[in-house]
Scaffold this active site. Structure first.
Site, PDB file in Angstrom:
ATOM      1  N   SER A  20       6.754   1.392  -1.548  1.00 48.09           N
ATOM      2  CA  SER A  20       6.304   2.620  -0.887  1.00 48.09           C
ATOM      3  C   SER A  20       7.511   3.551  -0.845  1.00 48.09           C
ATOM      4  CB  SER A  20       5.805   2.310   0.525  1.00 48.09           C
ATOM      5  OG  SER A  20       5.412   3.493   1.190  1.00 48.09           O
ATOM      6  N   ASP A  87       0.603   7.243   5.576  1.00 49.17           N
ATOM      7  CA  ASP A  87      -0.649   6.484   5.555  1.00 49.17           C
ATOM      8  C   ASP A  87      -0.465   5.132   4.863  1.00 49.17           C
ATOM      9  OD1 ASP A  87      -2.056   8.402   6.992  1.00 49.17           O
ATOM     10  OD2 ASP A  87      -2.894   9.359   5.209  1.00 49.17           O
ATOM     11  N   GLU A  88       0.334   5.103   3.797  1.00 45.31           N
ATOM     12  CA  GLU A  88       0.669   3.821   3.159  1.00 45.31           C
ATOM     13  C   GLU A  88       1.339   2.901   4.169  1.00 45.31           C
ATOM     14  OE1 GLU A  88       1.710   5.275  -1.400  1.00 45.31           O
ATOM     15  OE2 GLU A  88       3.241   4.229  -0.251  1.00 45.31           O
ATOM     16  N   LEU A  89       2.260   3.467   4.935  1.00 43.33           N
ATOM     17  CA  LEU A  89       2.993   2.676   5.923  1.00 43.33           C
ATOM     18  C   LEU A  89       2.036   2.071   6.955  1.00 43.33           C
ATOM     19  CD1 LEU A  89       5.930   1.886   6.619  1.00 43.33           C
ATOM     20  CD2 LEU A  89       5.909   3.779   8.253  1.00 43.33           C
TER      21      LEU A  89
END
Length: 159
Positions: A20, A87-89
């Site tokens: 990420s 949002d990935e996190l």
């Protein structure tokens, strides 16, 4: 005594590593070298550049996160300027809690405390990203940043 992860069902991972990152900061300088080294060691990493152009990015990324054994979060100055990264996190932290996914943070060109406390240029970028978001979204992002920044990781200024 058994660890909490020993109670989790066995997983069929598609990827060993999901990176990420903010492409602006690390795609050319760090990520290319990192992925090349993983390939050399036969470690299978998700590569966003391999997503077919006709596919929607969001669902592909979520699926890649969910099917990765390890998430490597490369925090950089502009990481928090991307709602995609944040949002990935959130999804990464969710996978850690639900399936025991390992998270390895890398602090690229910034101090871990800037991520933990959302200060400095990282904090400025985060505040700007949050301007158009709800208080609940901001709170979730903030807590995810704190949680991951508190994991023992790697600091690029040390090595």
């Amino acid at each position: 005594m058994a660890s909490p992860s020993s109670f989790l069902p066995p997983r069929n991972w598609v990827y060993d590593v999901f990176p990420s990152f903010s492409g602006e900061d690390v795609r050319v300088t760090f990520l290319g070298h990192f992925l090349k080294e993983l390939d050399r060691k036969l470690i299978i990493a998700f590569k966003d550049s391999e997503i077919e152009r006709s596919h929607s990015l969001g669902p592909e990324l979520k699926q890649a996160i969910r099917t990765s054994r390890i998430a490597v979060v490369i925090f950089s100055e502009r990481y928090s300027s991307s709602s995609w990264c944040l949002d990935e996190l959130l999804e990464i932290v969710k996978c850690k809690d639900e399936s025991g996914q390992m998270i390895i943070p890398i602090f690229y060109g910034l101090d871990p405390s800037h991520v933990r406390k959302q200060t400095g240029k990282f904090g400025e970028a985060f505040a700007k990203t949050c301007q158009t978001k709800t208080e609940d979204e901001t709170k979730l992002w903030r807590q995810s940043l704190i949680d991951v920044a508190n994991v023992l990781g790697y600091h690029s200024q040390i090595w």
